[in-house]
Design an enzyme around this catalytic site. Structure first.
Site, PDB file in Angstrom:
ATOM      1  N   ASP A  30      74.610  20.834  77.719  1.00 12.62           N
ATOM      2  CA  ASP A  30      74.978  22.157  77.237  1.00 12.62           C
ATOM      3  C   ASP A  30      76.156  22.010  76.279  1.00 12.62           C
ATOM      4  O   ASP A  30      76.971  21.088  76.421  1.00 12.62           O
ATOM      5  CB  ASP A  30      75.353  23.079  78.407  1.00 12.62           C
ATOM      6  CG  ASP A  30      75.681  24.487  77.938  1.00 12.62           C
ATOM      7  OD1 ASP A  30      74.739  25.214  77.540  1.00 12.62           O
ATOM      8  OD2 ASP A  30      76.868  24.851  77.941  1.00 12.62           O
ATOM      9  N   HIS A 171      79.756  29.617  81.358  1.00 12.81           N
ATOM     10  CA  HIS A 171      79.968  29.406  79.922  1.00 12.81           C
ATOM     11  C   HIS A 171      80.914  28.247  79.635  1.00 12.81           C
ATOM     12  O   HIS A 171      81.575  28.220  78.598  1.00 12.81           O
ATOM     13  CB  HIS A 171      80.473  30.681  79.239  1.00 12.81           C
ATOM     14  CG  HIS A 171      79.467  31.785  79.245  1.00 12.81           C
ATOM     15  ND1 HIS A 171      78.295  31.750  78.545  1.00 12.81           N
ATOM     16  CD2 HIS A 171      79.467  32.972  79.918  1.00 12.81           C
ATOM     17  CE1 HIS A 171      77.612  32.853  78.754  1.00 12.81           C
ATOM     18  NE2 HIS A 171      78.290  33.620  79.587  1.00 12.81           N
TER      19      HIS A 171
END
Length: 573
Positions: A30, A171
């Site tokens: 990610d 996040h």
């Protein structure tokens, strides 16, 4: 002993094809970035987890200095500030270690197009090669296997909650990568229930295939795991589609679990009621048998059936004043094969310009009767010299030079054509010279191919062997440019008795009178490519395999230079 587990393991071993998912190494990664567009926006954090068989093999995590301030809205979303990445390495320093970490693995990301897009752009900007890795997008996979009534959305947070991920996505790159690992394992469990047990099946998985089509996997159950040709048959026993495979069962099963974007193939699978197979000794035999089956059945769903690769030939008409004509059926003394009629016509025009011969303005059969004028000649409208403007003696040298070129005895027309190109260039007609150069290169390639194919087709019998990569040999017996027999000698098996058996059982081939001795340009082309592979050896041959001493092979370097010049011109424009 856990009998239930043992039974499950046996079922997986029987059912799995290709690379089992439990043996596949995945790198789930990610990124956090300053925006949504690679290039203008930069990477601020990379997180990655390497897993195989449910076990974590390693993790990778680092901040990255994007070389720009982080926008306030991104700070509020990720919590990463400009101060946090101020002392972090730039992306060009991070890439080598990250690329090493992901090497040889299947890449996984949630909305993979976004993450791979940023890394690809960074690699391109800093001179690193992007690895040719398979990529799995968990968003895409989730949309295919999880109905909307099970989840409010396909966001990572929703899927992590659905599968009970041990890490809550927040996040931040490494935390989100860890959560995506759990999501991936949950999704793999779902597709496993649908019969997807290998990496190949996972990459090919597509929900547009209906449950009824998936149930047709049974059509592949009895196929061997060997190289060969497969034939999909319809309700009337008609052949719908023909293909080749290194592993027949694996390849055919992919039609029922695979991602097939071609509508006609999905339609074909829906119609199929049976799959037949022809087991072959090795890939060469499979490729040749596919060509023959395509020619015999003309399957409706093979593109090559609708657009067969019929060859075109350039011949000298059998007249007192021969002309160059483009025909479909070759005879002895024909030049070709050309892939298209336009290519053959261009080749004829180049020869005409270099020799003074004329090209026929209408199609004349290759076996035209000597002295019979065409319709245009009878009307007095033919531009060829058959109307009597030249004597046969004056015209004969041009005819002989073309015949010598076709036969590999001489190449005067090629020298003449190059002189004409040089004259155009000297007169500063550069565009015309470049066009003639490209046309001549095409002609030389066709002449070279004709000489190579004719040389192979002229040999009554040739036996060749190719190493199989495991210490054994793959054999092919060729007769007049056709595959007459094929077999293998595995490691430790004496090869020569196998060769003798293959020769004894080989197909009898009666040669034709055309340049390819009755063979097809496609099959001879396949055989030539196989014979030219590294490691292939000639075992026996009934006569020397040799190309003409004055053939077009010696012009290959000129053709390469012409191609290089053409590439430079395209780059300049």
């Amino acid at each position: 002993m856990d009998v239930g587990r043992r039974f499950t393991d046996l079922q997986l071993t029987f059912d799995e094809l290709g690379t089992p998912l439990r043996d596949t190494t995945f790198v789930v990664f990610d990124l956090e970035t300053t925006g949504t567009k690679p290039g203008p926006d930069g990477i601020t954090e990379i997180g990655a987890v390497k897993v195989r068989g449910g076990e974590v093999l390693g993790e990778f995590g680092t901040f990255v200095n994007p070389g720009m301030p982080i926008p306030p809205q991104i700070v509020s979303l990720t919590g990463i500030t400009t101060a946090m990445v101020h002392d972090a390495p730039r992306i060009e320093r991070v890439l080598p270690s990250f690329l090493e970490f992901i090497g040889g693995a299947v890449l996984v990301a949630h909305n993979a197009g976004f993450d791979t897009g940023f890394v690809r752009a960074a690699c391109a900007a800093h001179g690193y090669a992007w690895p040719k890795a398979a990529v799995v997008c968990t968003v895409r996979l989730a949309r295919r296997v999880i109905p909307r009534e099970e989840t409010p959305s396909y966001r990572l947070s929703a899927l992590a909650q659905l599968f009970g991920a041990s890490t809550t996505p927040n996040h931040r790159a490494l935390a989100d990568a860890r959560a995506t690992v759990d999501v991936l394992h949950g999704l793999l469990g779902r597709v496993g229930n649908l019969g997807v047990h290998s990496l190949e099946e996972l990459l090919d998985y597509l929900p547009e295939i209906t449950p009824a089509q998936r149930r047709k996997r049974g059509l592949a159950a009895d196929l061997p795991e060997r190289p060969g040709v497969y034939l999909f048959r319809g309700p009337g026993d008609e052949v719908l589609y023909v293909g080749t495979a290194g592993n027949l069962r694996r390849r055919v099963r992919q039609y029922f679990t695979g991602s097939e974007t071609r509508g006609r193939i999905r339609e074909m699978v829906a119609l199929a009621v049976r799959v037949d197979s022809v087991e072959c000794a090795h890939s060469l035999e499979a490729e040749v048998r596919e060509l023959r089956l395509l020619a015999a059945h003309r399957p409706a769903y093979n593109r090559r059936s609708k657009n067969p690769r019929n060859a075109w030939w350039v011949v000298l008409t059998d007249e007192a004043f021969p002309r160059l004509s483009v025909v479909r059926v070759a005879r002895d003394g024909a030049l070709g094969p050309f892939r298209t009629q336009a290519g053959a016509k261009t080749g004829a025009d180049v020869l005409a310009g270099a020799t003074g011969l004329r090209t026929c303005t209408q199609r004349i059969p290759a076996n035209a009767v000597s002295g019979t004028p065409c319709v245009l000649a009878e009307l007095g409208r033919c531009g060829a010299p058959c109307a009597g403007r030249q004597s046969v003696a004056e015209y004969a040298p041009a005819v002989e030079s073309v015949a010598d070129l076709i036969g590999g005895i001489g190449n005067e027309p090629l020298h003449n054509a190059i002189r004409q190109i040089d004259e155009l260039a000297a007169a500063e007609h550069y565009e015309q010279a470049a066009r003639r150069r490209d046309e001549l290169a095409g002609l030389i390639r066709s002449v070279d191919k004709a000489h190579r194919m004719s040389a192979l087709a002229a040999i009554p019998e040739l036996v060749a062997a190719s190493p199989d990569g495991s210490g054994g040999w793959e054999f092919a017996v060729l007769r007049y440019g056709r595959l007459a027999s094929a077999g293998v000698a595995r490691r430790g098996v004496p090869p020569m008795p196998i060769v003798d058996q293959l020769i004894a059982a080989a197909e009898t081939v009666i040669p034709g009178t055309d340049p390819l001795r009755g063979g097809t340009s496609e099959e001879i082309g396949v055989l030539l490519r196989w014979l030219g592979r590294p490691g292939v050896r000639l075992v026996k041959t009934a006569m020397p395999w040799a190309e003409p001493a004055h053939g077009a092979a010696r012009w290959r370097s000129w053709v390469d230079l012409a191609g290089h010049a053409r590439e430079l011109e395209y780059a300049a424009n």
